[in-house]
Design a protein around this motif. Structure first.
Motif, PDB file in Angstrom:
ATOM      1  N   ILE A 197      -1.530  17.688 -20.348  1.00 26.08           N
ATOM      2  CA  ILE A 197      -1.876  19.049 -19.936  1.00 26.08           C
ATOM      3  C   ILE A 197      -0.637  19.931 -19.778  1.00 26.08           C
ATOM      4  CG2 ILE A 197      -3.950  18.192 -18.801  1.00 26.08           C
ATOM      5  CD1 ILE A 197      -2.630  18.793 -16.125  1.00 26.08           C
ATOM      6  N   ARG A 198       0.540  19.344 -20.042  1.00 25.60           N
ATOM      7  CA  ARG A 198       1.794  20.107 -20.043  1.00 25.60           C
ATOM      8  C   ARG A 198       2.039  20.802 -18.701  1.00 25.60           C
ATOM      9  NH1 ARG A 198      -1.015  19.719 -24.798  1.00 25.60           N
ATOM     10  NH2 ARG A 198       0.073  20.027 -26.785  1.00 25.60           N
ATOM     11  N   ASP A 199       1.928  20.022 -17.624  1.00 25.62           N
ATOM     12  CA  ASP A 199       2.090  20.576 -16.286  1.00 25.62           C
ATOM     13  C   ASP A 199       2.601  19.487 -15.354  1.00 25.62           C
ATOM     14  OD1 ASP A 199       2.050  22.492 -14.306  1.00 25.62           O
ATOM     15  OD2 ASP A 199      -0.133  22.712 -14.244  1.00 25.62           O
ATOM     16  N   ARG A 200       2.959  19.871 -14.129  1.00 27.11           N
ATOM     17  CA  ARG A 200       3.491  18.908 -13.165  1.00 27.11           C
ATOM     18  C   ARG A 200       2.721  18.964 -11.856  1.00 27.11           C
ATOM     19  NH1 ARG A 200       6.692  21.387  -9.252  1.00 27.11           N
ATOM     20  NH2 ARG A 200       7.404  19.311  -8.613  1.00 27.11           N
ATOM     21  N   VAL A 201       2.621  17.809 -11.212  1.00 30.77           N
ATOM     22  CA  VAL A 201       1.936  17.700  -9.928  1.00 30.77           C
ATOM     23  C   VAL A 201       2.818  18.302  -8.834  1.00 30.77           C
ATOM     24  CG1 VAL A 201       0.980  16.110  -8.221  1.00 30.77           C
ATOM     25  CG2 VAL A 201       0.739  15.605 -10.666  1.00 30.77           C
ATOM     26  N   VAL A 202       2.200  19.097  -7.930  1.00 28.48           N
ATOM     27  CA  VAL A 202       2.959  19.706  -6.836  1.00 28.48           C
ATOM     28  C   VAL A 202       2.521  19.211  -5.458  1.00 28.48           C
ATOM     29  CG1 VAL A 202       3.522  21.784  -8.127  1.00 28.48           C
ATOM     30  CG2 VAL A 202       1.403  21.716  -6.776  1.00 28.48           C
ATOM     31  N   ARG A 203       1.321  18.594  -5.362  1.00 30.56           N
ATOM     32  CA  ARG A 203       0.842  18.144  -4.054  1.00 30.56           C
ATOM     33  C   ARG A 203      -0.140  16.992  -4.250  1.00 30.56           C
ATOM     34  NH1 ARG A 203      -0.674  22.558  -2.804  1.00 30.56           N
ATOM     35  NH2 ARG A 203       1.247  23.239  -1.770  1.00 30.56           N
ATOM     36  N   VAL A 204      -0.126  16.026  -3.343  1.00 31.93           N
ATOM     37  CA  VAL A 204      -1.017  14.871  -3.452  1.00 31.93           C
ATOM     38  C   VAL A 204      -1.636  14.547  -2.089  1.00 31.93           C
ATOM     39  CG1 VAL A 204       0.157  13.802  -5.419  1.00 31.93           C
ATOM     40  CG2 VAL A 204       0.907  13.270  -3.096  1.00 31.93           C
ATOM     41  N   TYR A 205      -2.809  13.943  -2.147  1.00 38.46           N
ATOM     42  CA  TYR A 205      -3.438  13.349  -0.965  1.00 38.46           C
ATOM     43  C   TYR A 205      -4.007  12.007  -1.411  1.00 38.46           C
ATOM     44  CZ  TYR A 205      -6.510  12.344   2.928  1.00 38.46           C
ATOM     45  OH  TYR A 205      -7.127  11.718   3.990  1.00 38.46           O
ATOM     46  N   THR A 206      -3.700  10.957  -0.670  1.00 37.31           N
ATOM     47  CA  THR A 206      -3.986   9.594  -1.136  1.00 37.31           C
ATOM     48  C   THR A 206      -4.791   8.813  -0.112  1.00 37.31           C
ATOM     49  OG1 THR A 206      -1.836   9.633  -2.250  1.00 37.31           O
ATOM     50  CG2 THR A 206      -2.923   7.502  -2.068  1.00 37.31           C
ATOM     51  N   THR A 207      -5.737   8.024  -0.617  1.00 40.85           N
ATOM     52  CA  THR A 207      -6.462   7.065   0.214  1.00 40.85           C
ATOM     53  C   THR A 207      -6.375   5.695  -0.431  1.00 40.85           C
ATOM     54  OG1 THR A 207      -8.520   7.655  -0.929  1.00 40.85           O
ATOM     55  CG2 THR A 207      -8.087   8.741   1.171  1.00 40.85           C
ATOM     56  N   GLY A 208      -6.513   4.660   0.396  1.00 42.50           N
ATOM     57  CA  GLY A 208      -6.425   3.300  -0.119  1.00 42.50           C
ATOM     58  C   GLY A 208      -7.310   2.347   0.659  1.00 42.50           C
ATOM     59  N   ARG A 209      -7.453   1.145   0.118  1.00 37.05           N
ATOM     60  CA  ARG A 209      -8.299   0.138   0.741  1.00 37.05           C
ATOM     61  C   ARG A 209      -7.608  -1.215   0.668  1.00 37.05           C
ATOM     62  NH1 ARG A 209     -11.380  -4.888  -0.070  1.00 37.05           N
ATOM     63  NH2 ARG A 209     -13.326  -4.660   1.112  1.00 37.05           N
ATOM     64  N   TRP A 210      -7.527  -1.919   1.814  1.00 34.95           N
ATOM     65  CA  TRP A 210      -6.952  -3.247   1.889  1.00 34.95           C
ATOM     66  C   TRP A 210      -8.051  -4.259   2.211  1.00 34.95           C
ATOM     67  CZ3 TRP A 210      -4.480   1.105   3.128  1.00 34.95           C
ATOM     68  CH2 TRP A 210      -3.125   1.254   2.810  1.00 34.95           C
ATOM     69  N   GLY A 211      -7.886  -5.518   1.787  1.00 34.25           N
ATOM     70  CA  GLY A 211      -8.873  -6.540   2.146  1.00 34.25           C
ATOM     71  C   GLY A 211      -8.763  -7.813   1.340  1.00 34.25           C
ATOM     72  N   VAL A 212      -9.157  -7.752   0.090  1.00 27.22           N
ATOM     73  CA  VAL A 212      -9.225  -8.955  -0.744  1.00 27.22           C
ATOM     74  C   VAL A 212      -7.842  -9.593  -0.912  1.00 27.22           C
ATOM     75  CG1 VAL A 212      -9.727  -9.839  -3.058  1.00 27.22           C
ATOM     76  CG2 VAL A 212     -11.289  -8.213  -1.971  1.00 27.22           C
ATOM     77  N   LEU A 213      -6.856  -8.790  -1.293  1.00 27.64           N
ATOM     78  CA  LEU A 213      -5.531  -9.349  -1.565  1.00 27.64           C
ATOM     79  C   LEU A 213      -4.839  -9.788  -0.271  1.00 27.64           C
ATOM     80  CD1 LEU A 213      -4.401  -6.973  -4.428  1.00 27.64           C
ATOM     81  CD2 LEU A 213      -5.190  -9.328  -4.608  1.00 27.64           C
TER      82      LEU A 213
END
Length: 355
Positions: A197-213
């Motif tokens: 898309i010829r653009d750059r990321v400026v902000r992120v919000y992240t979620t994750g899940r722990w358990g199996v590993l």
């Protein structure tokens, strides 16, 4: 000294004798004008096995070194391929560049912005060719999608997933606890979508899940989702997980979808044009990245490496610039900070081009 630009042969040293080290050795084994002259790994035994495998393909047996520094300063080495675990990349890139060797490094480029910046600075200061092996840009469908999206205006929304089977995180690599599915998998997708898309990321919000590993003694998330905002307003989701059952028909489930102002692109690599059914189950063999056709290595992985080799010979800037690879690291570093704080995080601005 700075490695000279040679017509041939280009003499290559391989750092790391794991899966990716062997993959690079296979891709290089039949290239004209290329010679693997040295290798080194965490143990002498693994480096010896790689040297024997290279010799078994009909090439001269490369010399085996005990330490990366010895390989970087070997007069029989013009360029190095770094295939170690992620968190070791930056120090090795810096050392190779300071020794005047061209560098190809597996993704991700580095695992912190500070490390990416000093590795980038070392390569630019030395005047050598450096490239991070984001080989998916050479998959034909992705390359065609780049051209198609160039006619569709700005992207509105993008979604990318790479979900591995649990065999990757528990058997294929023994350092999963030192990384995450996002570093290991989403790095490819962040590079691809940003390029497409010829653009750059400026902000992120992240979620994750722990358990199996964690239950298996590997302290890393099972799955991560990164919500990203781009400079021109595109919103994107990058999904990665590595706990799919081993019975899944491919080691990785890979998909990218982009809705633009003037059209839609979907890239589904599930089957890769080949379906094989046997009494014990259904599989979709991988055909796009690494394959051997009539005894000759082929595919996007080999094509990306050949591109880097040509850049080493001509001095041309690679398609995958280290500045763009540094930006992928910046996105992922911000994403993991967001995962830790449960807050949106701004992505550091891009590095200033130095040449």
């Amino acid at each position: 000294m700075t490695a000279s630009l040679r017509a041939e042969p280009l003499r290559i040293g391989i750092v790391g004798a794991g899966i990716m080290g062997r993959g690079n050795a296979v891709a290089l084994s039949r290239e004209p004008g290329v010679s693997i002259t040295a290798c080194v790994s965490r143990t002498r035994a693994s480096a010896d096995r790689l040297a024997d495998e290279i010799a078994g393909r009909g090439a001269p047996r490369p010399r085996v070194h005990d330490q990366p520094h010895d390989l970087f300063t070997d007069d029989a080495v013009d360029a190095v391929v770094i295939t170690t675990p992620d968190h070791q990349h930056a120090d090795l890139v810096v050392a190779a560049a300071e020794a005047g060797r061209h560098v190809l490094v597996e993704k991700p480029f580095a695992t912190s912005v500070a490390d990416a910046d000093r590795a980038l600075a070392a390569v630019r200061s030395a005047g050598v060719i450096g490239m991070c092996l984001f080989n998916h840009r050479w998959v034909p469908a992705y390359a065609q999608a780049y051209d198609e999206l160039g006619t569709m205006g700005d992207a509105a929304v993008a979604y990318a997933r790479k979900n591995d089977t649990i065999t990757v995180s528990t058997e294929m690599i023994n350092w999963a606890a030192h990384t995450t599915s996002a570093w290991f998998l989403s790095s490819h997708d962040i590079d691809l979508v940003s390029w497409l898309i010829r653009d750059r990321v400026v902000r992120v919000y992240t979620t994750g899940r722990w358990g199996v590993l964690r239950g298996r003694g590997i302290d890393t998330p099972d799955a991560i989702q990164i919500h990203a905002e781009y400079e021109r307003g595109t919103v994107a989701t990058f999904e990665s997980a590595w706990i799919s059952p081993a019975s899944f028909p491919t080691p990785v489930d890979s998909y990218i979808g982009i809705v633009a102002e003037g059209g839609v692109i979907q890239l589904d690599r599930q089957a890769e044009n080949l379906v094989v059914a046997r009494p014990d189950g259904l599989t979709y063999p991988r055909t796009l990245l690494q394959r051997v056709v009539h005894g000759v290595p082929a595919g996007a992985y080999r094509d990306a490496i050949v591109h880097w080799i040509e850049c080493c010979r001509t001095g041309a800037e690679p398609l995958v610039t280290l500045e763009s690879s540094r930006d992928v690291t910046a996105v992922l570093a911000a994403a993991h900070e967001s995962l830790r704080t449960r807050q949106p995080v701004d992505v550091p601005p891009p590095a200033e081009p130095s040449r």
